[in-house]
Design a protein around this motif. Structure first.
Motif, PDB file in Angstrom:
ATOM      1  N   ARG A 168       8.323   4.690  51.092  1.00  0.00           N
ATOM      2  CA  ARG A 168       7.663   6.001  51.016  1.00  0.00           C
ATOM      3  C   ARG A 168       6.169   5.867  50.756  1.00  0.00           C
ATOM      4  NH1 ARG A 168      12.953   7.402  48.947  1.00  0.00           N
ATOM      5  NH2 ARG A 168      12.437   6.740  46.838  1.00  0.00           N
ATOM      6  N   TYR A 171       4.466   5.080  53.977  1.00  0.00           N
ATOM      7  CA  TYR A 171       4.336   6.288  54.800  1.00  0.00           C
ATOM      8  C   TYR A 171       3.180   7.160  54.306  1.00  0.00           C
ATOM      9  CZ  TYR A 171       5.356  10.571  57.274  1.00  0.00           C
ATOM     10  OH  TYR A 171       5.233  11.678  58.071  1.00  0.00           O
ATOM     11  N   ALA A 172       3.068   7.309  52.994  1.00  0.00           N
ATOM     12  CA  ALA A 172       1.990   8.126  52.437  1.00  0.00           C
ATOM     13  C   ALA A 172       0.619   7.554  52.778  1.00  0.00           C
ATOM     14  CB  ALA A 172       2.149   8.225  50.919  1.00  0.00           C
ATOM     15  N   GLU A 201      16.374   7.013  55.478  1.00  0.00           N
ATOM     16  CA  GLU A 201      15.149   7.425  54.799  1.00  0.00           C
ATOM     17  C   GLU A 201      13.959   7.386  55.752  1.00  0.00           C
ATOM     18  OE1 GLU A 201      13.084   8.876  51.391  1.00  0.00           O
ATOM     19  OE2 GLU A 201      15.166   8.857  52.063  1.00  0.00           O
ATOM     20  N   ARG A 204      14.150  10.517  57.592  1.00  0.00           N
ATOM     21  CA  ARG A 204      13.727  11.646  56.762  1.00  0.00           C
ATOM     22  C   ARG A 204      12.210  11.735  56.670  1.00  0.00           C
ATOM     23  NH1 ARG A 204      12.269  13.473  51.872  1.00  0.00           N
ATOM     24  NH2 ARG A 204      11.654  11.365  51.288  1.00  0.00           N
ATOM     25  N   LEU A 205      11.555  10.560  56.676  1.00  0.00           N
ATOM     26  CA  LEU A 205      10.097  10.534  56.580  1.00  0.00           C
ATOM     27  C   LEU A 205       9.413  10.805  57.917  1.00  0.00           C
ATOM     28  CD1 LEU A 205       9.710   7.346  54.346  1.00  0.00           C
ATOM     29  CD2 LEU A 205       9.202   9.708  53.652  1.00  0.00           C
ATOM     30  N   LYS A 344      14.200  16.895  56.016  1.00  0.00           N
ATOM     31  CA  LYS A 344      13.646  17.031  54.665  1.00  0.00           C
ATOM     32  C   LYS A 344      14.112  18.298  53.963  1.00  0.00           C
ATOM     33  CE  LYS A 344       9.428  14.313  55.323  1.00  0.00           C
ATOM     34  NZ  LYS A 344       7.959  14.350  55.503  1.00  0.00           N
ATOM     35  N   PRO A 349      14.793  12.680  48.793  1.00  0.00           N
ATOM     36  CA  PRO A 349      14.545  11.250  48.939  1.00  0.00           C
ATOM     37  C   PRO A 349      15.699  10.425  48.363  1.00  0.00           C
ATOM     38  CG  PRO A 349      12.591  12.361  48.123  1.00  0.00           C
ATOM     39  CD  PRO A 349      13.699  13.376  48.094  1.00  0.00           C
TER      40      PRO A 349
END
Length: 360
Positions: A168, A171-172, A201, A204-205, A344, A349
């Motif tokens: 995550r 990704y950010a 995941e 989802r991202l 999402k 998460p």
């Protein structure tokens, strides 16, 4: 619209793209150029309208080892610079964040983050030539502004440190692709339960699942688990035909590298992937600045028009070439984002963890 349920054993899902699905692979071009010079000129004209979205570039690591290199001017030390990208009709590149294989654990994570930081600094240093892209809309914006879009990724799976929190965080920071091979949760026979959680995941991202380097069994299982299109950006050997057909049903893309022994052999491989997976699942990857030898005549990023010229002589239509060079990659990014927005809202998460090995 396709069902977006989470059951990994559900039948293969093809996510509905927003782009035109493309023409039939046997559609012939309206005219057939009569000479190599004519087809090369036609190739350049096509790439001006439908630039290359190059699926895998090693220039980030190469630049990390050549800190004084001027990417804007170019000195011939690398296979990539901005002038040659423009000459080659390249409108976007995935900048690999892979690090040397000997780096593992925390060292791999740290080195990947340092490389990511370098890429972002480089893009900021050359705003007239490069623009960071976080999705399909950014690709289009960069193209409309005459910039070359830089997509961060793939990151190597081992650089996740077996942590969904690290995934995550990547990704950010802008990473949009992960190569899942070489991890404890991708086995020769498929995915572990934690591997299922990683793929979900990523869905989802909105991060692309890159199957390059995976065994055929892992590819097959991942294509069942994922709800979003997957990519194969730089697989070292031909992808099995059944996997190509499964990738077609998934809506994903197999990117063919310019690393065969001749332009003809590279075109032969493109013909095969196009016939088996369909024109909507075929794309290009240069694999430049990775240390991999390239076919004579395809030695750097300026040489893509020569390969497109060869495809024109084989009867590839303009719509199929446009899908190959740009629209298939843009569609996959757009579909991944669509799946993320749909997912999402109904799934938080994941907090799954992978236990350390017994001998740790």
């Amino acid at each position: 619209m396709a069902d977006l349920q989470d059951d990994p054993d559900t039948a293969l899902i093809a996510v509905g793209g927003l782009d035109d699905p493309g023409p039939s692979p046997d559609k012939a071009p309206k005219t057939r150029p009569e000479s190599g010079a004519q087809t090369l000129e036609q190739a350049r004209e096509l790439l001006a309208a439908h630039p290359i979205a190059d699926g895998y570039s090693g220039v980030a690591q190469a630049l990390r080892e050549s800190v004084l290199y001027d990417l804007e001017a170019g000195e011939g030390l690398l296979e990539t610079d901005i002038p040659r990208l423009r000459d080659g009709g390249v409108g976007a590149q995935f900048w690999s964040l892979h690090v040397p294989l000997e780096l593992t654990g925390d060292r791999a994570v740290a080195a990947s983050l340092e490389q990511l930081d370098l890429v972002r600094s480089l893009v900021e240093s050359w705003p007239e030539g490069l623009r960071l892209a976080l999705g399909a809309d950014d690709l289009a914006d960069a193209r409309n502004c005459g910039r070359i879009a830089c997509v961060l990724g793939p990151v190597a799976g081992p650089a996740l440190g077996d942590s969904l929190g690290t995934l995550r965080a990547y990704y950010a920071l802008g990473v949009r692709s992960v190569t899942i091979a070489g991890t404890r949760w991708t086995q020769r026979t498929g995915l572990t339960p934690f591997g299922h959680q990683v793929v979900r995941e990523m869905n989802r991202l909105g991060m692309l699942v890159d199957l390059s380097g995976c065994t055929p069994e892992t590819m097959r299982r991942t294509l069942v688990v994922t709800n979003a299109p997957a990519v194969i950006s730089h697989h070292p050997t031909p992808v099995p035909d059944d996997v190509l057909r499964q990738l077609r049903a998934n809506g994903g893309v197999c990117m063919v590298a310019c690393t065969e022994s001749s332009i003809r052999e590279a075109a032969d491989r493109l013909d095969h992937v196009r016939t088996t997976a369909g024109p909507q699942s075929t794309a290009l990857t240069g694999a430049y600045d990775t240390g991999t030898p390239h076919a004579p005549g395809l030695g750097d990023v300026s040489c893509f028009p020569r390969l497109i010229s060869e495809l024109l002589t084989r009867g590839w239509s303009e719509p199929d070439i446009a899908a190959l060079t740009w629209s298939n990659v843009a569609r996959v990014l757009r579909d991944a984002d669509f799946v993320a927005r749909a997912t999402k809202s109904r799934r938080p998460p994941s907090v799954a963890r992978l236990l350390p090995p017994l001998d740790a």
